[in-house]
Write a protein that holds these residues in place. Structure first.
Motif, PDB file in Angstrom:
ATOM      1  N   ASN A 258       0.855  -1.184   0.000  1.00 28.25           N
ATOM      2  CA  ASN A 258       0.000   0.000   0.000  1.00 28.25           C
ATOM      3  C   ASN A 258       0.894   1.238   0.000  1.00 28.25           C
ATOM      4  OD1 ASN A 258      -1.696   2.169   0.659  1.00 28.25           O
ATOM      5  ND2 ASN A 258      -3.026   0.899   1.927  1.00 28.25           N
ATOM      6  N   VAL A 259       0.894   1.984  -1.103  1.00 30.24           N
ATOM      7  CA  VAL A 259       1.825   3.104  -1.222  1.00 30.24           C
ATOM      8  C   VAL A 259       1.358   4.337  -0.450  1.00 30.24           C
ATOM      9  CG1 VAL A 259       2.693   2.326  -3.450  1.00 30.24           C
ATOM     10  CG2 VAL A 259       0.791   3.965  -3.380  1.00 30.24           C
ATOM     11  N   PHE A 260       0.182   4.289   0.153  1.00 30.72           N
ATOM     12  CA  PHE A 260      -0.267   5.396   0.999  1.00 30.72           C
ATOM     13  C   PHE A 260       0.334   5.309   2.401  1.00 30.72           C
ATOM     14  CE2 PHE A 260      -4.562   6.550  -1.215  1.00 30.72           C
ATOM     15  CZ  PHE A 260      -3.846   6.941  -2.336  1.00 30.72           C
ATOM     16  N   THR A 272       3.250  10.069  -1.326  1.00 33.18           N
ATOM     17  CA  THR A 272       2.342   9.706  -2.420  1.00 33.18           C
ATOM     18  C   THR A 272       0.891   9.916  -2.017  1.00 33.18           C
ATOM     19  OG1 THR A 272       3.924   8.055  -3.226  1.00 33.18           O
ATOM     20  CG2 THR A 272       1.643   7.849  -3.974  1.00 33.18           C
ATOM     21  N   SER A 273       0.543   9.540  -0.799  1.00 30.58           N
ATOM     22  CA  SER A 273      -0.843   9.717  -0.352  1.00 30.58           C
ATOM     23  C   SER A 273      -1.217  11.195  -0.290  1.00 30.58           C
ATOM     24  CB  SER A 273      -1.055   9.066   1.023  1.00 30.58           C
ATOM     25  OG  SER A 273      -0.426   9.796   2.062  1.00 30.58           O
ATOM     26  N   LYS A 274      -0.274  12.026   0.155  1.00 30.92           N
ATOM     27  CA  LYS A 274      -0.551  13.469   0.228  1.00 30.92           C
ATOM     28  C   LYS A 274      -0.703  14.048  -1.183  1.00 30.92           C
ATOM     29  CE  LYS A 274       0.092  13.635   4.779  1.00 30.92           C
ATOM     30  NZ  LYS A 274       1.297  14.224   5.387  1.00 30.92           N
ATOM     31  N   GLY A 279      -4.345  16.090  -5.487  1.00 29.16           N
ATOM     32  CA  GLY A 279      -4.975  16.004  -6.800  1.00 29.16           C
ATOM     33  C   GLY A 279      -6.487  16.016  -6.707  1.00 29.16           C
ATOM     34  N   ILE A 280      -7.032  15.268  -5.764  1.00 27.90           N
ATOM     35  CA  ILE A 280      -8.490  15.243  -5.607  1.00 27.90           C
ATOM     36  C   ILE A 280      -9.003  16.616  -5.193  1.00 27.90           C
ATOM     37  CG2 ILE A 280     -10.354  14.353  -4.170  1.00 27.90           C
ATOM     38  CD1 ILE A 280      -9.194  11.628  -4.413  1.00 27.90           C
ATOM     39  N   LEU A 281      -8.321  17.258  -4.238  1.00 30.96           N
ATOM     40  CA  LEU A 281      -8.765  18.580  -3.799  1.00 30.96           C
ATOM     41  C   LEU A 281      -8.687  19.604  -4.930  1.00 30.96           C
ATOM     42  CD1 LEU A 281      -7.240  18.802  -0.199  1.00 30.96           C
ATOM     43  CD2 LEU A 281      -9.626  18.424  -0.834  1.00 30.96           C
ATOM     44  N   MET A 364       1.994  17.372  -6.493  1.00 29.21           N
ATOM     45  CA  MET A 364       1.222  18.422  -5.828  1.00 29.21           C
ATOM     46  C   MET A 364       1.310  18.266  -4.314  1.00 29.21           C
ATOM     47  SD  MET A 364      -2.282  18.451  -8.078  1.00 29.21           S
ATOM     48  CE  MET A 364      -2.278  18.518  -9.867  1.00 29.21           C
ATOM     49  N   GLU A 365       1.195  19.373  -3.619  1.00 28.91           N
ATOM     50  CA  GLU A 365       1.157  19.363  -2.157  1.00 28.91           C
ATOM     51  C   GLU A 365      -0.216  19.819  -1.694  1.00 28.91           C
ATOM     52  OE1 GLU A 365       4.266  21.395  -0.158  1.00 28.91           O
ATOM     53  OE2 GLU A 365       5.851  20.564  -1.420  1.00 28.91           O
TER      54      GLU A 365
END
Length: 446
Positions: A258-260, A272-274, A279-281, A364-365
């Motif tokens: 799990n890369v998160f 990666t999770s951040k 991206g979603i935000l 992205m951050e």
């Protein structure tokens, strides 16, 4: 011996013979997520696997024009399931298919194809998406003619049991039917609002999960109706109580990991999770018309009913749009809380996945985690934190989508154009209606 969930053509044909299946209901969804289905005799299934099943695409919402109407449905054997509420003698099964043009090319307007394209993009980067939805629904009464009403079937609340949860037998029958069809049920309970329920099934890969959502809604509605109830996935059928959501848990896997998850960071969340969250935000307002696809969806996204409104994320705050559940390790995931069960799951997962991937590819951050109750912040405080709101209406959402190159690239020109056309027509019809609130508010004083 028939396999529990056949996955190959040979497995399916053996199951059809051994289980005395007489008819197969072939299924797909239109652009808006409505199930389309017709039955074929079991003896025609082998030919359908080879040549597909021809149908008229011009009659399907958002598909093709009358002069290019011929479409072919190619059944996917991995989606074959017996319908457990039908008689075992002369059994009935269902199978989901992919839509093709007569020239053998995938039809770009097929929502399942759109999701497959997003999955292929993730695969190029070495990722696969796991997602686990939490679908809520209401069980209402039927009138004397068998038509749906909004008559409550109980006055229960969160986790209530009999006698307050009077529909528990219906929910139990749904659970058994789903398990017979290969679902692994993780939770089944009464929800916050009266007559509201939630059934969660185990996460899986994005395509199988989208198929399962389509199947889930079909099973819930069928079982409920057979038992004298009407199951509604309308996001906000009742004023003054919580609406129904489809919280979407998601994570990315790479080489079995799990890369998160990153055990070496303070919150055990990876870079990666951040980036995925960022991206979603970035794109959520642009694709809200897909995750929240109806006029009624935006009556759920209002203060006071646990539904998110503001574009924030947090590991400790349920008022945020994106919540990070406490599980870590393989269970590390993000939960996007705005989608509702009226959406087309294929398109919804496609835009979510591609938005997250854009965040990763462009490094992205996300903004700082919002660990306070967003609903208690003043407008000035929200502005200082750079907190944006989700669209407040379907009209605002479709206008944002219309200007989005991101959404257009994800769903393709065909779906993009036809989806917006259908949603604008819905909005135009809605805004021309005279609603009861207007009569109650204005008739006696104007």
């Amino acid at each position: 011996m028939v396999k529990a969930n056949p996955v190959t053509k040979e497995d399916v044909l053996q199951a059809v013979t051994e289980c005395d299946v007489k008819f197969i209901r072939t299924q797909f969804t239109d652009t808006l997520g409505m199930i389309k289905s017709w039955a074929i005799p079991a003896e025609d299934l082998e030919g359908a696997f080879k040549n597909g099943v021809m149908f008229d695409g011009s009659s399907i919402e958002g598909f093709t024009r009358i002069e290019e109407s011929d479409m072919i449905l190619m059944p996917d054997p991995s989606t074959f399931r017996l319908l457990p509420w039908r008689p075992k003698e002369g059994a009935v099964a269902r199978i989901i298919g992919d839509v093709y043009r007569p020239n053998g090319k995938p039809f770009e307007g097929d929502p399942r194809y759109v999701l497959k394209q997003a999955i292929a993009e993730a695969n190029k980067l070495g990722y696969s998406m796991n997602t686990g939805p939490e679908l809520e629904f209401f069980l209402f009464g039927l009138d004397e003619k068998g038509h749906p009403t909004t008559n409550l079937t109980d006055k229960g609340g969160y986790f209530d049991f009999a006698p307050l949860d009077k529909a528990q037998d219906v929910r139990r029958a749904i659970d058994f039917a789903l398990e017979d069809m290969g679902f692994k049920i993780e939770a089944s309970h009464h929800e916050v609002a009266p007559s509201q329920h939630e059934i969660n099934f185990r996460f899986g890969d994005a395509l199988s999960t989208a198929d399962n959502i389509v199947t889930f809604k079909y099973v819930v509605k069928s079982i409920a109706y057979h038992m004298g109830y009407y199951a509604s996935f309308m996001p906000k059928p009742l004023f003054g109580v919580n609406g129904s959501g489809m919280h979407s848990n998601q994570s990315l896997m790479k080489d079995g990991e799990n890369v998160f998850y990153d055990p070496d960071t303070p919150d055990q969340l990876s870079v990666t999770s951040k980036q995925y969250i960022a991206g979603i935000l970035k794109y959520i307002r642009e694709f809200a018309a897909i995750t929240n696809s109806t006029v009624n969806s935006y009556k759920r996204l209002v203060p006071g009913y646990e539904a998110p409104i503001y574009c924030t994320w947090s590991a400790s705050n349920r008022s945020s749009l994106i919540r990070i559940p406490a599980s870590r390790g393989l269970g590390t995931r993000i939960e996007l809380r705005c989608p509702d069960p009226a959406c087309n799951p294929y398109l919804a997962f496609a835009v979510m996945l591609r938005a997250g991937l854009e965040g990763i590819k462009n490094e992205m951050e996300p903004p700082a985690s919002t660990d306070v109750n967003v609903f208690k912040l003043t407008d000035a405080e929200k502005q200082a934190r750079g907190i944006e709101s989700l669209p407040g209406s379907l009209k605002e959402a479709i206008d944002l989508m219309a200007g989005s190159e991101f959404v257009k690239n994800v769903v393709g020109d065909h779906v993009f154009t036809n989806y917006l056309k259908a949603k604008n027509a819905q909005w135009d019809e809605y805004k021309a209606q005279v609603h009861q609130w207007e009569l109650d508010t204005y008739l006696s004083i104007l």
